[in-house]
Scaffold this active site. Structure first.
Site, PDB file in Angstrom:
ATOM      1  N   GLU A 185     -60.362  25.463  46.367  1.00  0.00           N
ATOM      2  CA  GLU A 185     -58.991  25.854  46.022  1.00  0.00           C
ATOM      3  C   GLU A 185     -58.756  25.925  44.523  1.00  0.00           C
ATOM      4  O   GLU A 185     -58.274  24.980  43.917  1.00  0.00           O
ATOM      5  CB  GLU A 185     -57.966  24.944  46.696  1.00  0.00           C
ATOM      6  CG  GLU A 185     -58.171  23.457  46.551  1.00  0.00           C
ATOM      7  CD  GLU A 185     -57.106  22.686  47.343  1.00  0.00           C
ATOM      8  OE1 GLU A 185     -55.920  23.050  47.286  1.00  0.00           O
ATOM      9  OE2 GLU A 185     -57.469  21.703  48.012  1.00  0.00           O
ATOM     10  N   HIS A 224     -62.523  20.176  48.234  1.00  0.00           N
ATOM     11  CA  HIS A 224     -62.860  18.888  48.840  1.00  0.00           C
ATOM     12  C   HIS A 224     -63.575  19.067  50.162  1.00  0.00           C
ATOM     13  O   HIS A 224     -63.454  20.118  50.806  1.00  0.00           O
ATOM     14  CB  HIS A 224     -61.573  18.079  49.063  1.00  0.00           C
ATOM     15  CG  HIS A 224     -60.490  18.877  49.738  1.00  0.00           C
ATOM     16  ND1 HIS A 224     -60.331  18.907  51.097  1.00  0.00           N
ATOM     17  CD2 HIS A 224     -59.540  19.720  49.245  1.00  0.00           C
ATOM     18  CE1 HIS A 224     -59.327  19.723  51.401  1.00  0.00           C
ATOM     19  NE2 HIS A 224     -58.823  20.243  50.294  1.00  0.00           N
ATOM     20  N   GLU A 277     -56.844  29.291  48.624  1.00  0.00           N
ATOM     21  CA  GLU A 277     -57.695  28.289  49.278  1.00  0.00           C
ATOM     22  C   GLU A 277     -58.192  28.786  50.630  1.00  0.00           C
ATOM     23  O   GLU A 277     -57.445  29.415  51.384  1.00  0.00           O
ATOM     24  CB  GLU A 277     -56.906  26.983  49.480  1.00  0.00           C
ATOM     25  CG  GLU A 277     -57.719  25.889  50.185  1.00  0.00           C
ATOM     26  CD  GLU A 277     -56.979  24.556  50.281  1.00  0.00           C
ATOM     27  OE1 GLU A 277     -55.741  24.565  50.271  1.00  0.00           O
ATOM     28  OE2 GLU A 277     -57.668  23.522  50.385  1.00  0.00           O
ATOM     29  N   HIS A 304     -59.199  15.090  52.835  1.00  0.00           N
ATOM     30  CA  HIS A 304     -59.839  15.044  51.510  1.00  0.00           C
ATOM     31  C   HIS A 304     -60.935  13.993  51.558  1.00  0.00           C
ATOM     32  O   HIS A 304     -60.648  12.800  51.477  1.00  0.00           O
ATOM     33  CB  HIS A 304     -58.824  14.708  50.422  1.00  0.00           C
ATOM     34  CG  HIS A 304     -57.769  15.771  50.291  1.00  0.00           C
ATOM     35  ND1 HIS A 304     -56.508  15.616  50.783  1.00  0.00           N
ATOM     36  CD2 HIS A 304     -57.809  17.004  49.758  1.00  0.00           C
ATOM     37  CE1 HIS A 304     -55.810  16.728  50.542  1.00  0.00           C
ATOM     38  NE2 HIS A 304     -56.576  17.580  49.924  1.00  0.00           N
ATOM     39  N   ASP A 361     -57.606  24.081  56.233  1.00  0.00           N
ATOM     40  CA  ASP A 361     -56.787  23.926  55.029  1.00  0.00           C
ATOM     41  C   ASP A 361     -56.899  25.243  54.259  1.00  0.00           C
ATOM     42  O   ASP A 361     -57.989  25.607  53.829  1.00  0.00           O
ATOM     43  CB  ASP A 361     -57.341  22.749  54.209  1.00  0.00           C
ATOM     44  CG  ASP A 361     -56.501  22.405  52.999  1.00  0.00           C
ATOM     45  OD1 ASP A 361     -55.417  23.000  52.823  1.00  0.00           O
ATOM     46  OD2 ASP A 361     -56.940  21.524  52.223  1.00  0.00           O
ATOM     47  N   ASP A 389     -49.305  26.547  51.503  1.00  0.00           N
ATOM     48  CA  ASP A 389     -50.539  25.808  51.794  1.00  0.00           C
ATOM     49  C   ASP A 389     -50.357  25.188  53.161  1.00  0.00           C
ATOM     50  O   ASP A 389     -49.404  24.424  53.381  1.00  0.00           O
ATOM     51  CB  ASP A 389     -50.745  24.738  50.706  1.00  0.00           C
ATOM     52  CG  ASP A 389     -52.147  24.129  50.752  1.00  0.00           C
ATOM     53  OD1 ASP A 389     -52.770  24.112  51.832  1.00  0.00           O
ATOM     54  OD2 ASP A 389     -52.600  23.648  49.698  1.00  0.00           O
TER      55      ASP A 389
HETATM   56 MN    MN Z   1     -57.118  21.480  50.148  1.00  0.00          MN
HETATM   57 MN    MN Z   2     -54.430  23.026  50.986  1.00  0.00          MN
END
Ligand code: MN
Ligand code: MN
Length: 300
Positions: A189, A156, A285, A164, A96, A85
């Site tokens: 995600e 998010h 994600e 976030h 992200d 990630d």
């Molecule tokens: Mn995330």
């Molecule tokens: Mn992430």
């Protein structure tokens, strides 16, 4: 949204996707976790971009927030299910994204469910879409694969200051009829598990974020706070980054200073998140911008 912002978001997205591909090429049985994390982070920086947060390499039933520590000795094994990630940033434009690498070849169901749920969710994104509808589809795909979504993790909103923010996109129908809005930057995600479907905080904390500037007593804590302000600002950082940059301090000294800053209310901590019944966990994600009847996906 300004054209300049879209361009920066796309650049961060492209670099992040390439970094995931690069990660896939170097994560092998016997590879050092520390070396892999450092090489992925260097890959992003060599493109002239910053890091939105430390590269997470969470293995097996660790779902998220693991990054190698100071003096990390672990190597990847042939049994590992690895969630990579990561996120590049162009200035304050953040990406992200995540992908799962199954070194064992035994967790195809979990990986397929996460990937399929992500692509299905992306196809649903539009102005006015209720987040519960996305969650319902993610859960339906989990069911179809005979696995469970993780209910206390989800997508998010992403703003210029917060990774976030604004909105939570559940991995099941949580009854939340909040609607996506045009121009919103979001990450989706899905996490899939053969365990209970919940994560809990582990003991280990390798990722921190400076969120305040209350006074602290010790010289080391003041010195570290100043270094964080000038180097990472309010973006998350890894304990090992401090280990490298603050060479004269021991790991004990660094952790003591971080504990002091945390007690003063200056730090958010991100403990490793473990699946509650130690089930295996897969994740996928991507980041996107809500755009009328669909979205602009920033990760290829
Ligand atoms: Mn995330
Ligand atoms: Mn992430």
């Amino acid at each position: 949204m300004k054209d300049k912002d879209i361009e920066g978001l796309k650049e961060a997205g492209r670099a992040s996707s390439l970094a995931l591909e690069y990660a896939r090429s170097i994560i092998k049985e016997g590879a050092s976790m520390l070396d892999v994390a450092q090489r992925i982070e260097a890959f992003i920086k060599e493109k002239g971009l910053g890091l939105a947060f430390p590269v997470n390499l969470s293995v097996g039933s660790d779902a998220a927030h693991y990054t190698p520590g100071i003096g990390e000795k672990r190597e990847f094994t042939a049994k590992d299910l690895v969630k990579v990630d990561l996120g590049a940033r162009r200035g304050d434009l953040l990406n992200d994204c995540a992908s799962t690498i199954d070194l064992s070849g035994e967790h195809g169901k979990l990986v397929d469910a996460a990937n399929e749920a992500l692509e299905t969710a992306i196809n649903m994104v539009k102005n006015g879409r209720e987040v519960r509808e996305i969650g319902r589809e993610i859960e339906r795909i989990a069911d179809a694969h005979g696995v469970k979504p993780i209910r206390n993790l989800g997508g998010h909103g992403i703003t210029k200051t917060e990774l976030h923010a604004e909105i939570f996109i559940p991995n099941f129908d949580n009854g939340d009829s909040t609607a996506l809005e045009d121009g919103q930057v979001i990450a989706i995600e899905p996490f899939m598990t053969n365990g209970e479907g919940y994560v809990e905080d582990g003991e280990n904390v390798e990722i921190f974020q400076k969120t305040g500037s209350n006074p602290v007593r010790s010289r080391e804590a003041r010195e570290i706070a100043g270094f964080i302000d000038s180097s990472y600002g309010t973006y998350p950082f890894a304990v090992r980054w401090l280990g490298k940059e603050m060479g004269k301090l021991s790991e004990f000294g660094i952790r003591r200073a971080l504990a002091e800053l945390s007690a003063a209310g200056d730090m958010e901590q991100f403990p490793v998140l473990r699946e509650k019944k130690a089930g295996f966990v897969a994740q996928a994600e991507k980041t996107m911008v809500v755009d009328g009847d669909s979205c602009i996906v920033l990760n290829g």
